[in-house]
Write a protein that holds these residues in place. Structure first.
Motif, PDB file in Angstrom:
ATOM      1  N   LEU A   3       0.823  -1.215   0.000  1.00 44.30           N
ATOM      2  CA  LEU A   3       0.000   0.000   0.000  1.00 44.30           C
ATOM      3  C   LEU A   3       0.855   1.263   0.000  1.00 44.30           C
ATOM      4  O   LEU A   3       0.394   2.328   0.377  1.00 44.30           O
ATOM      5  CB  LEU A   3      -0.925  -0.002   1.217  1.00 44.30           C
ATOM      6  CG  LEU A   3      -2.002  -1.099   1.231  1.00 44.30           C
ATOM      7  CD1 LEU A   3      -2.744  -1.080   2.553  1.00 44.30           C
ATOM      8  CD2 LEU A   3      -2.962  -0.927   0.073  1.00 44.30           C
ATOM      9  N   TYR A   4       2.103   1.130  -0.447  1.00 42.96           N
ATOM     10  CA  TYR A   4       2.994   2.278  -0.459  1.00 42.96           C
ATOM     11  C   TYR A   4       4.044   2.083  -1.552  1.00 42.96           C
ATOM     12  O   TYR A   4       4.258   0.972  -2.049  1.00 42.96           O
ATOM     13  CB  TYR A   4       3.686   2.441   0.898  1.00 42.96           C
ATOM     14  CG  TYR A   4       4.447   1.210   1.333  1.00 42.96           C
ATOM     15  CD1 TYR A   4       5.773   1.002   0.967  1.00 42.96           C
ATOM     16  CD2 TYR A   4       3.817   0.227   2.100  1.00 42.96           C
ATOM     17  CE1 TYR A   4       6.459  -0.136   1.339  1.00 42.96           C
ATOM     18  CE2 TYR A   4       4.504  -0.922   2.488  1.00 42.96           C
ATOM     19  CZ  TYR A   4       5.820  -1.090   2.107  1.00 42.96           C
ATOM     20  OH  TYR A   4       6.497  -2.229   2.472  1.00 42.96           O
ATOM     21  N   ASN A   5       4.716   3.162  -1.928  1.00 34.39           N
ATOM     22  CA  ASN A   5       5.786   3.099  -2.922  1.00 34.39           C
ATOM     23  C   ASN A   5       7.019   2.432  -2.324  1.00 34.39           C
ATOM     24  O   ASN A   5       7.369   2.692  -1.172  1.00 34.39           O
ATOM     25  CB  ASN A   5       6.167   4.510  -3.380  1.00 34.39           C
ATOM     26  CG  ASN A   5       5.114   5.142  -4.260  1.00 34.39           C
ATOM     27  OD1 ASN A   5       5.056   4.869  -5.441  1.00 34.39           O
ATOM     28  ND2 ASN A   5       4.273   5.983  -3.678  1.00 34.39           N
ATOM     29  N   ASN A   6       7.659   1.585  -3.093  1.00 33.65           N
ATOM     30  CA  ASN A   6       8.923   1.001  -2.635  1.00 33.65           C
ATOM     31  C   ASN A   6      10.094   1.405  -3.517  1.00 33.65           C
ATOM     32  O   ASN A   6      11.185   0.872  -3.406  1.00 33.65           O
ATOM     33  CB  ASN A   6       8.824  -0.530  -2.552  1.00 33.65           C
ATOM     34  CG  ASN A   6       8.449  -1.165  -3.880  1.00 33.65           C
ATOM     35  OD1 ASN A   6       8.411  -0.488  -4.907  1.00 33.65           O
ATOM     36  ND2 ASN A   6       8.177  -2.463  -3.858  1.00 33.65           N
ATOM     37  N   LEU A   7       9.866   2.377  -4.400  1.00 34.42           N
ATOM     38  CA  LEU A   7      10.924   2.896  -5.256  1.00 34.42           C
ATOM     39  C   LEU A   7      11.026   4.406  -5.080  1.00 34.42           C
ATOM     40  O   LEU A   7      10.023   5.087  -4.889  1.00 34.42           O
ATOM     41  CB  LEU A   7      10.637   2.588  -6.737  1.00 34.42           C
ATOM     42  CG  LEU A   7      10.655   1.125  -7.180  1.00 34.42           C
ATOM     43  CD1 LEU A   7      10.258   1.034  -8.646  1.00 34.42           C
ATOM     44  CD2 LEU A   7      12.023   0.499  -6.960  1.00 34.42           C
ATOM     45  N   SER A   8      12.225   4.929  -5.154  1.00 40.33           N
ATOM     46  CA  SER A   8      12.411   6.379  -5.111  1.00 40.33           C
ATOM     47  C   SER A   8      12.041   6.972  -6.469  1.00 40.33           C
ATOM     48  O   SER A   8      11.906   6.249  -7.471  1.00 40.33           O
ATOM     49  CB  SER A   8      13.865   6.721  -4.795  1.00 40.33           C
ATOM     50  OG  SER A   8      14.706   6.340  -5.886  1.00 40.33           O
ATOM     51  N   ALA A   9      11.899   8.286  -6.504  1.00 41.88           N
ATOM     52  CA  ALA A   9      11.584   8.955  -7.774  1.00 41.88           C
ATOM     53  C   ALA A   9      12.680   8.703  -8.804  1.00 41.88           C
ATOM     54  O   ALA A   9      12.405   8.489  -9.988  1.00 41.88           O
ATOM     55  CB  ALA A   9      11.412  10.454  -7.531  1.00 41.88           C
ATOM     56  N   GLU A  10      13.929   8.696  -8.334  1.00 40.54           N
ATOM     57  CA  GLU A  10      15.059   8.472  -9.248  1.00 40.54           C
ATOM     58  C   GLU A  10      15.019   7.058  -9.826  1.00 40.54           C
ATOM     59  O   GLU A  10      15.263   6.854 -11.029  1.00 40.54           O
ATOM     60  CB  GLU A  10      16.378   8.709  -8.524  1.00 40.54           C
ATOM     61  CG  GLU A  10      16.645  10.147  -8.120  1.00 40.54           C
ATOM     62  CD  GLU A  10      15.824  10.590  -6.905  1.00 40.54           C
ATOM     63  OE1 GLU A  10      15.255   9.708  -6.218  1.00 40.54           O
ATOM     64  OE2 GLU A  10      15.768  11.811  -6.650  1.00 40.54           O
ATOM     65  N   GLU A  11      14.723   6.084  -8.982  1.00 41.95           N
ATOM     66  CA  GLU A  11      14.649   4.693  -9.443  1.00 41.95           C
ATOM     67  C   GLU A  11      13.498   4.513 -10.426  1.00 41.95           C
ATOM     68  O   GLU A  11      13.622   3.808 -11.433  1.00 41.95           O
ATOM     69  CB  GLU A  11      14.471   3.756  -8.246  1.00 41.95           C
ATOM     70  CG  GLU A  11      15.711   3.647  -7.365  1.00 41.95           C
ATOM     71  CD  GLU A  11      15.442   2.899  -6.074  1.00 41.95           C
ATOM     72  OE1 GLU A  11      16.347   2.187  -5.595  1.00 41.95           O
ATOM     73  OE2 GLU A  11      14.316   3.006  -5.537  1.00 41.95           O
ATOM     74  N   ARG A  12      12.374   5.167 -10.128  1.00 45.60           N
ATOM     75  CA  ARG A  12      11.223   5.064 -11.032  1.00 45.60           C
ATOM     76  C   ARG A  12      11.521   5.708 -12.373  1.00 45.60           C
ATOM     77  O   ARG A  12      11.167   5.166 -13.431  1.00 45.60           O
ATOM     78  CB  ARG A  12      10.011   5.742 -10.390  1.00 45.60           C
ATOM     79  CG  ARG A  12       8.748   5.702 -11.254  1.00 45.60           C
ATOM     80  CD  ARG A  12       8.189   4.311 -11.391  1.00 45.60           C
ATOM     81  NE  ARG A  12       7.659   3.826 -10.128  1.00 45.60           N
ATOM     82  CZ  ARG A  12       7.065   2.655  -9.984  1.00 45.60           C
ATOM     83  NH1 ARG A  12       6.966   1.837 -11.023  1.00 45.60           N
ATOM     84  NH2 ARG A  12       6.602   2.268  -8.812  1.00 45.60           N
ATOM     85  N   ALA A  13      12.171   6.860 -12.364  1.00 46.60           N
ATOM     86  CA  ALA A  13      12.519   7.535 -13.616  1.00 46.60           C
ATOM     87  C   ALA A  13      13.415   6.654 -14.476  1.00 46.60           C
ATOM     88  O   ALA A  13      13.255   6.586 -15.703  1.00 46.60           O
ATOM     89  CB  ALA A  13      13.206   8.867 -13.318  1.00 46.60           C
TER      90      ALA A  13
END
Length: 348
Positions: A3-13
């Motif tokens: 129920l939450y993000n497990n990746l940082s914005a940088e990792e997702r990008a």
């Protein structure tokens, strides 16, 4: 169940870059009575996370407000899921004018008291008694009528870079600030003028139109789907575009170019510019307008002090930030005292 993000914005990008697939930036809202927003919130997160949906979504007892990014090849699955939720079946989806695969880098679905902070007591008036929805063609007709008062329901930093011709653009920081100011400024027109409102996607006008009708305005209209839907209709129907400049958006793009007019100015040197940036000093993060020359000169910062801090080693910057709360001062936008050239929207 995640129920939450497990990746940082940088990792997702990095994953988006690697995938090489087109994404669609979409927004929608719907006022509806939701008995348990937390249950809906969890359901949306689980389902949309599997579809690789990213974005910022607010759920409340009064409805949902969503701004998100979805892979183009998952759009039909996303739309089909919306249609399984009774109050979202066939909901209008505003697809962005300009697409950017990196408009959102995390999925955030949050339960809020309201889907838009309006400061209103909804029990004191009929929130369903809204103004007349009009399409782009009717909107163009209305705003050419001398008996019309056209009002921008957005904040000063939004209208600063773009607005409809001849619109009243309240000099306010928040939506809740605008409501009493508009009522007071336009009180003499309650009986004899058409009140026509617009905002980015329509959600602010939905509540505001009911509020102004409650306050005695007799002839109230709102642009259906807001600026985003207006621009799409103008393009599809070959209508005259009455919007000048950029449309401010609340994602990583920050704006969409609607016309070639540049009606704002760099907040540091005063030259024509309509590019919003965030100060590179993370302890500041002020949103302001900065031209390319000033970006180089100031190292992407809003002031000499921030420039000095941003030049320090990262660990030293973290030490200086420790224990400090980053307040809504970042939303001062062009009002900050460190900026020489404040808001100056020329008459159109």
């Amino acid at each position: 169940m995640q129920l939450y993000n497990n990746l940082s914005a940088e990792e997702r990008a990095a994953l988006i870059e690697e995938a090489g697939k087109d994404r669609l930036t979409i927004s929608f809202y719907k006022y509806a009575k939701i008995g348990n927003p937390e249950i809906l919130r969890n359901h949306l997160f689980v389902t949309w996370n599997e579809l690789d949906v990213l974005g910022r979504i607010y759920v409340a007892n009064e409805g949902i407000n969503a701004q998100l990014s979805v892979p183009a090849d998952h759009f039909q699955a996303f739309k089909s899921h919306l249609d399984t939720i009774s109050f979202l079946e066939n909901v209008r989806l505003n697809i962005a004018v300009e697409q950017d695969n990196f408009s959102f880098l995390k999925l955030k679905v949050k339960v809020r008291e309201k889907i838009v902070a309006d400061g209103l007591n909804d029990h004191t008036f009929d929130v369903t008694d809204i103004g007349v929805h009009v399409d782009a063609e009717k909107f163009n007709e209305l705003i050419e009528d001398p008996n019309t008062v056209l009002v921008d329901m957005r904040n000063h930093y939004e209208s600063e870079i773009g607005h409809f011709k001849n619109a009243v653009t309240p000099d306010v920081d928040t939506f809740r600030d605008s409501l009493p100011i508009i009522e007071d400024d336009l009180s003499e027109h309650k009986e004899n003028k058409k009140l026509v409102m617009y905002c980015t996607g329509g959600i602010r006008c939905e509540k505001a139109s009911a509020y102004f009708k409650h306050k005695g305005f007799k002839d109230v209209y709102q642009l259906e789907g807001g600026i985003i839907n207006y621009v799409r209709q103008v393009d599809e129907k070959g209508l005259d575009n009455k919007f000048i400049g950029k449309n401010f958006v609340f994602d990583e793009r920050r704006s969409e170019r609607i016309s070639e007019d540049v009606i704002a100015q760099c907040h540091q040197c005063g030259k024509p510019c309509d590019t919003h940036v965030n100060c590179a000093n993370e302890a500041c993060h002020l949103l302001f307008i900065q031209c390319e020359e000033c970006a180089v000169k100031m190292n992407n910062c809003c002031s000499d002090n921030c420039k000095e801090i941003a030049a320090l080693p990262y660990e030293e910057q973290k030490r200086l930030r420790r224990g400090q709360y980053k307040s809504n001062a970042i939303f001062k936008k062009g009002r900050s005292e460190v900026l020489k050239f404040k808001k100056n929207v020329p008459e159109s």
